[in-house]
Design an enzyme around this catalytic site. Structure first.
Site, PDB file in Angstrom:
ATOM      1  N   ASP A 248       1.302  -6.874   2.478  1.00 19.49           N
ATOM      2  CA  ASP A 248       0.492  -6.117   3.153  1.00 19.49           C
ATOM      3  C   ASP A 248      -0.518  -7.250   3.669  1.00 19.49           C
ATOM      4  O   ASP A 248      -0.680  -8.570   3.258  1.00 19.49           O
ATOM      5  CB  ASP A 248      -0.287  -5.250   2.080  1.00 19.49           C
ATOM      6  N   LYS A 270      -0.101  -2.863   7.572  1.00 19.81           N
ATOM      7  CA  LYS A 270      -0.767  -2.044   8.803  1.00 19.81           C
ATOM      8  C   LYS A 270      -2.168  -2.429   9.222  1.00 19.81           C
ATOM      9  O   LYS A 270      -2.905  -2.833   8.507  1.00 19.81           O
ATOM     10  CB  LYS A 270      -0.837  -0.609   8.176  1.00 19.81           C
ATOM     11  N   MET A 380     -10.699   3.330   1.620  1.00 22.09           N
ATOM     12  CA  MET A 380     -10.523   3.616   3.078  1.00 22.09           C
ATOM     13  C   MET A 380     -11.843   4.405   3.700  1.00 22.09           C
ATOM     14  O   MET A 380     -11.394   5.227   4.394  1.00 22.09           O
ATOM     15  CB  MET A 380      -9.226   4.116   3.448  1.00 22.09           C
TER      16      MET A 380
END
Length: 477
Positions: A248, A270, A380
Site C-alpha cells: 500500500d 489506493k 480515515m
C-alpha cells in the site's frame, strides 16, 4: 579461525559450576536445559540456586573449592567474582585436561559459552571468542528475528522420519531436493499454522507418492503504522521470504527497506478519488497471478490487514481460488497513534470503553450517541472531519477533548490537541493531512501532558503564526 566450534552432548553428564550467584544461576539454567547433571560448589548460594537444590534439580555443596571437586566432571564453569579463585579453577581444570569456561575472562578460558539461538533440535551459536560478547549477542538478536520458531518442529519431524526418508530417497540428490521441499513447502506451512497432524500427514503422503511442486502462497502482512521498529518478527521473516511484495502507499520506505532485496515490489495503494473497487479487483488479480506461478506473495498493508484494510475480502478471494494464505497481524494505527501521542485509549476513571470506527460509516453507526468514559478513534476521518464533527456535537459537549495524530509513529508526526468546538478550524489552520487519525474522549487531553514523540501543535492564536493549508490537506487516509 581462532576457536574450533563444537556442540557438546551433556545429557546425563556431570558439569561443575563454581559459584552460586546470579551469573552462576544463568549458567546453571543453560546447562540444565541441555540435560547436564549440575554440581555447584560455593561458600554461599543465591536463593534461586538454593531452591533448585532443595527441589533436587542440582547438587549444591556449600564449601570452598578444591581440585577434588573436578573428579568425574566433563566440563567446568567458573562463575565467581573472585579472580584468584577463578584462576585456581582454570589451572586445576587444565591439569586434568578438562575444558573450562571462566565467565567474562577469555584469557583464562579454554572453552567459550556462545550466544545461542535455540530452535531445538536446531541450535545456532555465535561466539566472538570472548573479544566482544555484546556484538555476539546483537548478532544473535538479528538471527532470532529471521529464524522462525517452527524450524525446530520441522527438524524434529524430519528426525523422526529420517529412516523413511533415507529408504524412499536413497540417492543423495533426491534427499536434498526432499529436504528443500520440506523447508519451503506445505509441511512447514502446516507447522507454522500450528497444525502438526496435518504436517505429519503431508509428509507421509510425500514419502509414499512423491513430493508435489511447492505451491504459491500469499501472506497478508501488517506493516504497522510506519515506524519500522513496530514491525513484528513474523512480519520481518515474511518480508525476507517474499518473491513478490504488493504494498500500500501508506507502507513506509523504512519498512520496505527491510524486505528481501531481489523481491519484486509492486505499489498497489489506493489514492483519494480513484475507483477503489477497481483497484481492489486488480490487487486480487495480482495476488492470484503470482501465487499461481508458485511464488510467495506478501500483501503488505499499513497497520493491521484485518482492521479497515479489506484483508477479509482478500482472504475470501484467495480461498475461493484455492490459494494457500496466512495472516501476519500488525500494530493498527489506533494503538500506535495513541501510544506515540501519549494518549492512553483506556484510563481508569476516564475511559473504560474503546470504539474503533471509520468516518466513512459514522452516520450508520450513530457515532455520537454515547456516554462519557468512552474513547472513540476514527480512521480515515480527516477528509470528513466537518461532517463527523457535526454528528458528534449532536450529543457530546462542544468542549469534549479530541486529538488528531498525523503521520503517527513517523519522524514527521504531529499531534493537534483541540476540542470538538475548535478542531475543524485548527486542523485547517495547521494544514493537517492524511494519514491522520482522530481520537475523541477525555483521555485525549492527557496527551498534552504525556506526549513524548513528535511535534505537539498549539492553537494558532497561541502559537502566533498560522501555516496556510497546502495542497492535499484534509484528505482521507
Amino acid at each position: 579461525m581462532e576457536h574450533f566450534p563444537l556442540f557438546l552432548d551433556l545429557r546425563g553428564r556431570r558439569v561443575l559450576v563454581v559459584g552460586a550467584g546470579l551469573v552462576a544461576a544463568r549458567k546453571i539454567a543453560l546447562l540444565r536445559s541441555a540435560g547436564a547433571r549440575v554440581t555447584v560448589v560455593a561458600k554461599a548460594a543465591h536463593p534461586s540456586v538454593q531452591a533448585q537444590a532443595e527441589r533436587g534439580e542440582i547438587d549444591l555443596h556449600l564449601s570452598t573449592f578444591e581440585p577434588r571437586w573436578l573428579n568425574g566432571m566433563w566440563l567446568v564453569i567458573a562463575a565467581t567474582d573472585d579472580e584468584a579463585l577463578n584462576h585456581a579453577v582454570a589451572v586445576a581444570a587444565a591439569e586434568r585436561h578438562l575444558w573450562c569456561n571462566v565467565v567474562d575472562d577469555a584469557a583464562r578460558s579454554s572453552a567459550q559459552v556462545p550466544a545461542i539461538v535455540d530452535r531445538a533440535p536446531i541450535t545456532i551459536a555465535i561466539s566472538s571468542g570472548g573479544a566482544a560478547p555484546v556484538i555476539a549477542r546483537r548478532l544473535r538478536e538479528r538471527i532470532e528475528a529471521l529464524v522462525a520458531p517452527s524450524i525446530g518442529a520441522l527438524t524434529a519431524l524430519a528426525r523422526r522420519r529420517r529412516a523413511a526418508i533415507r529408504r524412499t530417497r536413497p540417492q543423495l540428490a533426491a534427499r536434498r531436493r526432499f529436504y528443500h521441499w520440506l523447508l519451503d513447502g506445505p509441511v512447514h506451512d502446516a507447522l507454522r499454522a500450528a497444525q502438526p497432524e496435518r504436517a505429519e500427514a503431508l509428509l507421509a503422503q510425500a514419502l509414499n507418492e512423491g513430493e508435489s511442486p511447492v505451491p504459491g502462497k500469499v501472506l497478508l502482512v501488517g506493516a504497522g503504522p510506519g515506524d519500522p521498529g513496530l514491525l513484528t518478527l513474523r512480519g520481518l521473516r515474511a518480508l525476507n521470504e517474499a518473491d513478490v511484495i504488493l504494498h500500500d502507499r501508506l507502507v513506509s520506505d523504512e519498512v520496505l527497506q527491510l524486505a528481501r532485496r531481489d523481491a519484486l515490489r509492486i505499489s498497489v495503494g489506493k489514492t483519494p478519488g480513484e475507483d477503489h473497487e477497481a483497484t481492489q479487483r486488480r490487487i486480487h488479480a495480482l495476488m492470484l497471478e503470482h501465487a499461481r506461478q508458485g511464488l510467495t506473495v506478501v500483501r503488505l498493508k499499513g497497520g493491521d490487514p484485518l482492521v479497515y484494510g479489506r484483508g477479509g475480502e482478500e482472504l475470501l478471494a484467495l480461498r475461493a481460488h484455492g490459494i494457500a494464505c496466512e495472516v501476519v497481524p500488525g500494530i493498527t494505527a489506533a494503538l500506535a497513534c495513541g501510544a506515540y501521542a501519549g494518549i492512553p485509549l483506556t484510563h481508569r476513571g476516564l475511559a473504560d470503553r474503546l470504539t474503533l470506527a471509520t468516518a466513512h460509516r459514522s452516520a450508520d453507526a450513530e457515532a455520537a450517541r454515547t456516554e462519557s468514559g468512552h474513547t472513540r478513534v476514527y480512521y480515515m476521518g480527516v477528509e470528513r472531519l466537518g461532517t463527523l464533527r457535526a454528528q458528534l456535537l449532536r450529543d457530546l459537549p462542544a468542549d469534549t477533548a479530541c486529538a488528531i495524530v498525523e503521520n503517527g509513529s513517523r519522524p514527521e508526526q504531529r499531534t493537534l490537541h483541540a476540542t470538538l468546538a475548535t478542531v475543524l478550524d485548527e486542523a485547517r489552520a495547521h494544514a493537517i493531512a492524511s494519514p491522520a487519525l482522530l481520537i475523541v474522549g477525555e483521555v485525549a487531553a492527557l496527551g498534552q501532558e504525556l506526549a513524548w514523540f513528535g511535534q505537539t501543535l498549539t492553537s494558532p492564536a497561541r502559537a502566533g503564526a498560522t501555516r496556510a493549508p497546502e495542497d492535499g490537506a484534509l484528505l482521507a487516509a
